[in-house]
Motif scaffolding. Structure first.
Motif, PDB file in Angstrom:
ATOM      1  N   LYS A 197    -111.421  30.821 -27.258  1.00 47.38           N
ATOM      2  CA  LYS A 197    -110.451  30.682 -27.722  1.00 47.38           C
ATOM      3  C   LYS A 197    -109.799  32.700 -29.042  1.00 47.38           C
ATOM      4  O   LYS A 197    -110.749  33.102 -29.548  1.00 47.38           O
ATOM      5  CB  LYS A 197    -109.968  30.115 -28.785  1.00 47.38           C
ATOM      6  CG  LYS A 197    -110.892  29.409 -30.173  1.00 47.38           C
ATOM      7  CD  LYS A 197    -111.267  27.865 -30.393  1.00 47.38           C
ATOM      8  CE  LYS A 197    -110.852  27.159 -29.634  1.00 47.38           C
ATOM      9  NZ  LYS A 197    -112.706  27.219 -29.280  1.00 47.38           N
ATOM     10  N   LYS A 198    -108.898  32.863 -29.399  1.00 46.50           N
ATOM     11  CA  LYS A 198    -108.472  33.670 -29.900  1.00 46.50           C
ATOM     12  C   LYS A 198    -108.459  33.794 -31.630  1.00 46.50           C
ATOM     13  O   LYS A 198    -109.178  34.318 -31.972  1.00 46.50           O
ATOM     14  CB  LYS A 198    -106.519  33.226 -29.934  1.00 46.50           C
ATOM     15  CG  LYS A 198    -105.960  34.736 -30.741  1.00 46.50           C
ATOM     16  CD  LYS A 198    -106.102  35.823 -30.098  1.00 46.50           C
ATOM     17  CE  LYS A 198    -105.487  36.713 -30.657  1.00 46.50           C
ATOM     18  NZ  LYS A 198    -105.274  38.342 -29.795  1.00 46.50           N
ATOM     19  N   THR A 199    -108.566  32.597 -32.133  1.00 46.09           N
ATOM     20  CA  THR A 199    -109.363  31.797 -33.341  1.00 46.09           C
ATOM     21  C   THR A 199    -110.598  32.384 -33.260  1.00 46.09           C
ATOM     22  O   THR A 199    -110.910  33.421 -34.310  1.00 46.09           O
ATOM     23  CB  THR A 199    -108.585  30.723 -34.133  1.00 46.09           C
ATOM     24  OG1 THR A 199    -107.721  29.999 -33.768  1.00 46.09           O
ATOM     25  CG2 THR A 199    -109.842  30.626 -35.259  1.00 46.09           C
ATOM     26  N   ALA A 208    -100.396  35.468 -36.874  1.00 53.28           N
ATOM     27  CA  ALA A 208    -101.012  35.173 -37.485  1.00 53.28           C
ATOM     28  C   ALA A 208    -100.994  33.751 -36.571  1.00 53.28           C
ATOM     29  O   ALA A 208    -100.294  33.814 -35.942  1.00 53.28           O
ATOM     30  CB  ALA A 208    -100.425  34.382 -38.674  1.00 53.28           C
ATOM     31  N   ASP A 209    -102.530  34.100 -36.594  1.00 48.91           N
ATOM     32  CA  ASP A 209    -102.369  32.383 -35.329  1.00 48.91           C
ATOM     33  C   ASP A 209    -103.587  31.602 -35.867  1.00 48.91           C
ATOM     34  O   ASP A 209    -103.836  31.648 -37.156  1.00 48.91           O
ATOM     35  CB  ASP A 209    -103.668  33.113 -34.671  1.00 48.91           C
ATOM     36  CG  ASP A 209    -103.377  32.117 -33.439  1.00 48.91           C
ATOM     37  OD1 ASP A 209    -102.916  31.695 -32.465  1.00 48.91           O
ATOM     38  OD2 ASP A 209    -105.031  31.341 -33.313  1.00 48.91           O
ATOM     39  N   PHE A 210    -102.669  30.136 -35.979  1.00 48.54           N
ATOM     40  CA  PHE A 210    -103.415  28.715 -36.236  1.00 48.54           C
ATOM     41  C   PHE A 210    -103.516  28.084 -35.200  1.00 48.54           C
ATOM     42  O   PHE A 210    -102.959  27.851 -34.165  1.00 48.54           O
ATOM     43  CB  PHE A 210    -101.724  28.065 -37.178  1.00 48.54           C
ATOM     44  CG  PHE A 210    -102.111  29.046 -38.750  1.00 48.54           C
ATOM     45  CD1 PHE A 210    -102.581  29.024 -39.333  1.00 48.54           C
ATOM     46  CD2 PHE A 210    -100.612  29.775 -38.070  1.00 48.54           C
ATOM     47  CE1 PHE A 210    -102.059  29.603 -40.632  1.00 48.54           C
ATOM     48  CE2 PHE A 210    -100.411  30.671 -39.541  1.00 48.54           C
ATOM     49  CZ  PHE A 210    -100.788  30.479 -40.418  1.00 48.54           C
ATOM     50  N   ALA A 211    -104.902  27.441 -35.527  1.00 52.30           N
ATOM     51  CA  ALA A 211    -105.348  26.527 -34.628  1.00 52.30           C
ATOM     52  C   ALA A 211    -106.484  24.944 -35.381  1.00 52.30           C
ATOM     53  O   ALA A 211    -107.142  25.862 -36.614  1.00 52.30           O
ATOM     54  CB  ALA A 211    -106.761  27.216 -33.726  1.00 52.30           C
ATOM     55  N   PRO A 212    -106.653  24.789 -34.644  1.00 55.09           N
ATOM     56  CA  PRO A 212    -107.354  23.355 -35.845  1.00 55.09           C
ATOM     57  C   PRO A 212    -108.617  22.876 -35.198  1.00 55.09           C
ATOM     58  O   PRO A 212    -108.889  23.640 -34.112  1.00 55.09           O
ATOM     59  CB  PRO A 212    -106.800  21.653 -34.863  1.00 55.09           C
ATOM     60  CG  PRO A 212    -105.774  21.907 -34.413  1.00 55.09           C
ATOM     61  CD  PRO A 212    -105.431  23.492 -33.947  1.00 55.09           C
ATOM     62  N   MET A 257    -117.333  27.177 -33.127  1.00 56.24           N
ATOM     63  CA  MET A 257    -116.279  27.686 -32.043  1.00 56.24           C
ATOM     64  C   MET A 257    -116.182  26.933 -30.869  1.00 56.24           C
ATOM     65  O   MET A 257    -118.023  28.107 -30.949  1.00 56.24           O
ATOM     66  CB  MET A 257    -114.934  28.346 -32.651  1.00 56.24           C
ATOM     67  CG  MET A 257    -114.274  28.744 -34.402  1.00 56.24           C
ATOM     68  SD  MET A 257    -113.860  29.552 -34.552  1.00 56.24           S
ATOM     69  CE  MET A 257    -113.391  29.417 -35.951  1.00 56.24           C
ATOM     70  N   TRP A 258    -115.813  26.421 -30.298  1.00 57.76           N
ATOM     71  CA  TRP A 258    -116.560  26.734 -28.782  1.00 57.76           C
ATOM     72  C   TRP A 258    -115.865  27.712 -27.595  1.00 57.76           C
ATOM     73  O   TRP A 258    -113.800  27.886 -28.166  1.00 57.76           O
ATOM     74  CB  TRP A 258    -116.157  25.140 -28.297  1.00 57.76           C
ATOM     75  CG  TRP A 258    -117.248  24.792 -26.700  1.00 57.76           C
ATOM     76  CD1 TRP A 258    -117.958  24.614 -26.676  1.00 57.76           C
ATOM     77  CD2 TRP A 258    -116.704  24.902 -25.461  1.00 57.76           C
ATOM     78  NE1 TRP A 258    -118.624  24.767 -24.943  1.00 57.76           N
ATOM     79  CE2 TRP A 258    -117.077  25.017 -24.415  1.00 57.76           C
ATOM     80  CE3 TRP A 258    -114.960  25.295 -24.828  1.00 57.76           C
ATOM     81  CZ2 TRP A 258    -117.263  24.165 -23.257  1.00 57.76           C
ATOM     82  CZ3 TRP A 258    -114.979  25.205 -23.912  1.00 57.76           C
ATOM     83  CH2 TRP A 258    -115.889  25.158 -23.113  1.00 57.76           C
ATOM     84  N   GLY A 259    -116.317  28.156 -26.572  1.00 58.09           N
ATOM     85  CA  GLY A 259    -115.251  29.384 -25.812  1.00 58.09           C
ATOM     86  C   GLY A 259    -114.710  30.727 -26.586  1.00 58.09           C
ATOM     87  O   GLY A 259    -114.971  30.880 -27.081  1.00 58.09           O
TER      88      GLY A 259
HETATM   89  C1  FMN Z   1    -108.179  17.965 -33.283  1.00 52.26           C
HETATM   90  C2  FMN Z   1    -107.918  18.602 -32.423  1.00 52.26           C
HETATM   91  C3  FMN Z   1    -109.780  19.511 -32.930  1.00 52.26           C
HETATM   92  C4  FMN Z   1    -110.048  20.248 -32.835  1.00 52.26           C
HETATM   93  N1  FMN Z   1    -111.534  20.754 -33.464  1.00 52.26           N
HETATM   94  C5  FMN Z   1    -111.850  22.144 -32.444  1.00 52.26           C
HETATM   95  C6  FMN Z   1    -113.336  22.331 -32.615  1.00 52.26           C
HETATM   96  O1  FMN Z   1    -113.952  22.002 -33.746  1.00 52.26           O
HETATM   97  N2  FMN Z   1    -113.758  23.527 -32.160  1.00 52.26           N
HETATM   98  C7  FMN Z   1    -113.345  23.885 -31.557  1.00 52.26           C
HETATM   99  O2  FMN Z   1    -113.677  25.219 -30.723  1.00 52.26           O
HETATM  100  N3  FMN Z   1    -112.250  23.736 -31.234  1.00 52.26           N
HETATM  101  C8  FMN Z   1    -112.110  23.120 -31.389  1.00 52.26           C
HETATM  102  N4  FMN Z   1    -110.522  21.960 -31.310  1.00 52.26           N
HETATM  103  C9  FMN Z   1    -109.555  23.249 -30.071  1.00 52.26           C
HETATM  104  C10 FMN Z   1    -108.621  24.554 -30.043  1.00 52.26           C
HETATM  105  O3  FMN Z   1    -107.888  23.808 -31.660  1.00 52.26           O
HETATM  106  C11 FMN Z   1    -107.687  25.158 -29.402  1.00 52.26           C
HETATM  107  O4  FMN Z   1    -108.555  25.518 -28.147  1.00 52.26           O
HETATM  108  C12 FMN Z   1    -106.638  25.687 -29.572  1.00 52.26           C
HETATM  109  O5  FMN Z   1    -105.790  26.078 -28.165  1.00 52.26           O
HETATM  110  C13 FMN Z   1    -107.148  27.359 -29.822  1.00 52.26           C
HETATM  111  O6  FMN Z   1    -105.556  27.944 -30.007  1.00 52.26           O
HETATM  112  P1  FMN Z   1    -106.404  29.935 -30.190  1.00 52.26           P
HETATM  113  O7  FMN Z   1    -106.601  30.436 -29.091  1.00 52.26           O
HETATM  114  O8  FMN Z   1    -104.777  29.939 -30.495  1.00 52.26           O
HETATM  115  O9  FMN Z   1    -107.715  29.424 -31.212  1.00 52.26           O
HETATM  116  C14 FMN Z   1    -109.311  21.157 -31.252  1.00 52.26           C
HETATM  117  C15 FMN Z   1    -108.161  20.775 -31.090  1.00 52.26           C
HETATM  118  C16 FMN Z   1    -107.834  20.099 -31.297  1.00 52.26           C
HETATM  119  C17 FMN Z   1    -106.626  18.783 -31.418  1.00 52.26           C
END
Ligand code: FMN
Length: 186
Positions: free
Chosen positions: A57-59, A29-33, A53-55
């Motif tokens: 990221k794994k999510t 599992a992966d979790f991200a805010p 979602m920007w960039g």
């Molecule tokens: C409070 C908070 C809000 C966030 N909101 C967003 C968002 O709306 N969109 C986004 O792309 N990243 C957002 N992020 C950034 C991702 O959570 C962050 O890039 C994370 O490391 C991604 O993890 P992953 O690579 O395992 O998916 C947020 C981070 C935090 C701390």
């Protein structure tokens, strides 16, 4: 009241703090805010979730691959997890520096955080790329709520759920005020 111009940056001062749960290729599992979350209506039935979602990221990669994910409402007691999940990436390996448990969603192919009292299971129907962002329009497959909570016709009393509101900083919900029609009826 006289307002002042403050530029274009502070456009969304009230955002939900949602933790998105996805499955990696190997089934972990992966979790991200993600706080860029809203909803829209496509037909007369249920609302669709809109999430951006920007960039790279794994999510985002997981959502693009599986088409499904869970939204786990973060409560004030989950802030350490929010900070941790948001400051680490599943691209660098499992996020296991803090203790937490998860289960499989009821309907979606996605993990759900056991600590979250409100979970929404989603399936991507459409996505739009704008520069480095991808925005997903998603059907709601199922919603789960802590069984001790009352669900009224109009929804849930947020003062009891205690969600974190993101405004650039973390904040919490204040008073319960009422519902549509409590303050004006024509
Ligand atoms: C409070 C908070 C809000 C966030 N909101 C967003 C968002 O709306 N969109 C986004 O792309 N990243 C957002 N992020 C950034 C991702 O959570 C962050 O890039 C994370 O490391 C991604 O993890 P992953 O690579 O395992 O998916 C947020 C981070 C935090 C701390």
């Amino acid at each position: 009241m006289k307002r002042k111009d403050i530029g274009c940056r502070h456009t969304m001062p009230v955002q939900p703090t949602d933790i998105i749960g996805t499955y990696n290729e190997d089934g972990t599992a992966d979790f991200a805010p993600i706080t860029w979350v809203s909803h829209t209506y496509v037909d007369d039935e249920e609302p669709w979730i809109v999430i951006s979602m920007w960039g790279t990221k794994k999510t985002k990669r997981n959502v693009q691959r599986t088409g499904q994910f869970s939204i786990n409402m973060a409560t004030t007691g989950m802030l350490q997890l929010v900070d941790y999940f948001g400051s680490s990436s599943g691209k660098n390996g499992a996020k296991n520096a803090l203790p937490y448990t998860y289960s499989s969603a009821s309907v979606a192919a996605a993990p759900t955080l056991d600590e979250s009292p409100w979970v929404c299971e989603c399936e991507v129907m459409q996505s739009v790329q704008t520069g480095k962002s991808d925005t997903f329009f998603c059907k709601v497959l199922n919603v789960q709520i802590d069984e001790t909570f009352e669900v009224e016709e109009w929804g849930v009393d947020l003062t009891k759920l205690d969600p974190v509101i993101y405004s650039g900083h973390y904040q919490s919900v204040g008073k319960y005020l009422g519902t549509i029609g409590d303050f004006y009826s024509p």
